[in-house]
Design a protein around this motif. Structure first.
Motif, mmCIF file in Angstrom:
data_model
loop_
_atom_site.group_PDB
_atom_site.id
_atom_site.type_symbol
_atom_site.label_atom_id
_atom_site.label_comp_id
_atom_site.label_asym_id
_atom_site.label_seq_id
_atom_site.Cartn_x
_atom_site.Cartn_y
_atom_site.Cartn_z
ATOM 1 N N UNK A 1 0.865 -1.174 0.000
ATOM 2 C CA UNK A 1 0.000 0.000 0.000
ATOM 3 C C UNK A 1 0.903 1.225 0.000
ATOM 4 N N UNK A 2 0.661 2.144 -0.944
ATOM 5 C CA UNK A 2 1.473 3.353 -1.066
ATOM 6 C C UNK A 2 0.630 4.585 -0.748
ATOM 7 N N UNK B 1 2.692 12.315 3.399
ATOM 8 C CA UNK B 1 1.488 11.901 4.115
ATOM 9 C C UNK B 1 1.864 11.379 5.499
ATOM 10 N N UNK B 2 1.031 11.677 6.482
ATOM 11 C CA UNK B 2 1.291 11.211 7.843
ATOM 12 C C UNK B 2 0.590 9.896 8.147
ATOM 13 N N UNK C 1 -7.740 9.630 -3.806
ATOM 14 C CA UNK C 1 -7.727 8.456 -2.929
ATOM 15 C C UNK C 1 -6.597 8.637 -1.926
ATOM 16 N N UNK C 2 -6.684 7.916 -0.822
ATOM 17 C CA UNK C 2 -5.689 8.055 0.239
ATOM 18 C C UNK C 2 -4.519 7.091 0.060
ATOM 19 N N UNK D 1 10.142 8.896 -5.692
ATOM 20 C CA UNK D 1 10.127 9.547 -4.388
ATOM 21 C C UNK D 1 8.844 10.288 -4.072
ATOM 22 N N UNK D 2 7.927 10.370 -5.050
ATOM 23 C CA UNK D 2 6.655 11.064 -4.818
ATOM 24 C C UNK D 2 5.669 10.222 -4.015
ATOM 25 N N UNK D 3 5.970 8.935 -3.849
ATOM 26 C CA UNK D 3 5.109 8.058 -3.050
ATOM 27 C C UNK D 3 5.982 7.284 -2.065
ATOM 28 N N UNK D 4 5.350 6.734 -1.038
ATOM 29 C CA UNK D 4 6.081 5.926 -0.062
ATOM 30 C C UNK D 4 5.254 4.707 0.312
ATOM 31 N N UNK D 5 5.931 3.599 0.563
ATOM 32 C CA UNK D 5 5.253 2.377 0.997
ATOM 33 C C UNK D 5 4.896 2.505 2.470
ATOM 34 N N UNK D 6 3.633 2.188 2.807
ATOM 35 C CA UNK D 6 3.202 2.280 4.204
ATOM 36 C C UNK D 6 2.774 0.934 4.780
#
Length: 484
Positions: free
Chosen positions: A112-113, A118-119, A172-173, A194-199
């Protein structure tokens, strides 16, 4: 002419028309178009995995053509014809005995990215259900898995491109994505990795070169040795970094764990915890990379059960598991306890009392569930997430839930409750937990890890790590005890 002479004559006659296999049959290697691992560019097959295979060809002095074919065709050829190989192939229990394996040459993670900055923090699959909207791709296996898990917040898209565009536009979140395909899709829409991160990791698969069963075993062994050399001398890491600079390449050992605080956990995108710190210290003393991957317990357990060179921690050492793994430890001790909802007046004096209850919540593949099954419990309600067992208990769907005393408080908190809402009613077992190695890991490597852990117990490092997380723990027996 006698019957024996006649048979000999016909055998010689037939042998003249039966071709003998060549002494060194040419190897044929197949792959599919799957950027950035393998694809066609300027009339040549290229990509991350392709570069790795070409370097292996050079190091093993092997001549072979790499051909792009549809996946089904390549899979059929390697199953049916000798001296063939296929990449990149996930080793599954169903496939394991069908091929010979060299690898891993890649790691496929479905995550999930969230947008960079985003916090949002997702620690469990259940927590992801609280996200506003999650973009998925219609028909993809990942979408099917989330639907089966009860997700009602999915927004189905026609492509990965559409899903990522919605994420970056704030529609979308979260988005479901694959760590290998994601960079190429981001580039297509003018964005950067780098515009997204794996959460949150949904699943992890290791990919290999799959050789036909008829390929000479010594040839396959040479390829594995050459790949291990590439990993030791840095060549493999450099190839990986050219194509996936944000990803850690698979090492010779794969270090796998789950979110199970305070023993192991994920915080700010980094693995931490009691046993995680021990594993990092052992790896540092043995000059090994410590790229630790946090995934679900089921995913990590299955990898360790079926694939070589997988390190799984922490793992309860039980009679049911004794022959499934090799063991380093012990690294901790805990008790498995039945918990009831406060004020429910459930009394359990022995296992027979618990067997007579309507339902008991357990976590899939945890040692507690395995133990109760061995003890003849037929009233278990299994869930992949431990927090769900808390909710089932508090909502009255089960009479008991089973957890360990070390981890129950954090699980209850993540489920949205307090320890005051539960009460312990019966201690089921008291066991030690270990670092487990898959059966295919060299015994000498396992012995070296045990010797390093014993040295840590002797020089005070083991106790110092334990005190960071469990200040009041009695460590005397753990420090005296080694693997046996």
């Amino acid at each position: 002419m006698t019957r024996l002479a006649l048979c000999a004559f016909f055998f010689l006659l037939l042998s003249a028309f039966v071709p003998l296999p060549p002494a060194n049959a040419a190897l044929r290697i197949f792959t599919e178009a799957y950027p950035p691992l393998s694809f066609a560019a300027d009339g040549q097959v290229t990509g991350l995995a392709t570069e790795v295979v070409r370097e292996l060809l050079r190091r093993t002095a092997t001549t072979a053509e790499i051909r792009l074919v549809p996946w089904r065709e390549g899979y059929r050829l390697v199953r049916e014809e000798p001296d063939t190989a296929l990449f990149s192939t996930a080793m599954t229990p169903e496939r394991k005995e069908q091929f010979q394996w060299v690898g891993p040459i890649g790691i496929l993670e479905t995550n999930l990215y969230a947008p960079r900055g985003s916090e949002i923090e997702i620690l469990t699959l259940e927590a992801a259900k609280g996200a506003h909207r999650i973009a998925t791709v219609a028909g993809y296996y990942s979408e099917q898995l989330l639907k089966q898990a009860g997700f009602a917040n999915l927004e189905s898209c026609d492509s990965e491109k559409e899903a990522l565009e919605k994420l970056l536009a704030g529609k979308v979140q979260l988005v479901v994505g694959n760590n290998t395909a994601l960079p190429a899709v981001l580039e297509k829409i003018g964005a950067n990795p780098g515009d997204v991160k794996s959460v949150f990791n949904l699943s992890t698969d290791l990919t290999y070169l799959a050789f036909s069963r008829a390929t000479p075993e010594q040839q396959v062994k040479r390829w594995q040795q050459a790949l291990d050399e590439m990993k030791r001398d840095g060549t493999f890491g450099k190839i990986y970094a050219r194509w996936l600079p944000a990803e850690a390449p698979p090492g010779i050992l794969q270090l796998m764990t789950e979110h199970y605080p305070p023993v192991t956990f994920l915080k700010n995108g980094k693995a931490g915890g009691l046993v995680t710190d021990m594993v990092r210290e052992i790896a540092a003393r043995r000059s090994l990379p410590a790229d630790i991957r946090v995934t679900s317990w089921k995913n990590a357990y299955d990898l360790a059960l079926h694939q070589p060179n997988v390190v799984l921690f922490s793992t309860e050492r039980t009679p049911q598991r004794e022959k499934l793994f090799q063991w380093v430890g012990p690294v901790g001790r805990n008790s498995a306890v039945f918990y009831a909802k406060k004020g429910s007046h459930v009394e359990v004096k022995n296992l027979a009392d618990a067997r007579a209850l309507d339902a008991i919540a357990t976590t899939s593949n945890w040692f507690t569930e395995q133990y109760l099954k061995e003890e003849g419990f037929a009233n278990l309600v299994s869930s992949p997430e431990p927090a769900e067992s808390v909710r089932q208990l508090m909502e009255g769907r089960v009479r008991l839930s089973i957890f360990t005393d070390l981890t129950v408080a954090e699980i209850v908190r993540e489920a949205g409750y307090r320890m005051e809402d539960l009460e312990p009613v019966f201690t089921v077992t008291r066991t030690d937990f270990y670092i487990a190695f898959s059966r295919g890991t060299p015994a000498a490597e396992v012995a070296a890890w045990q010797a390093t852990l014993d040295a840590m117990k002797g020089d005070g490092t083991f106790a110092a790590i334990c005190r960071r997380y469990l200040p009041a723990a009695d460590l005397a027996d753990l420090i005296r005890t080694g693997a046996h």
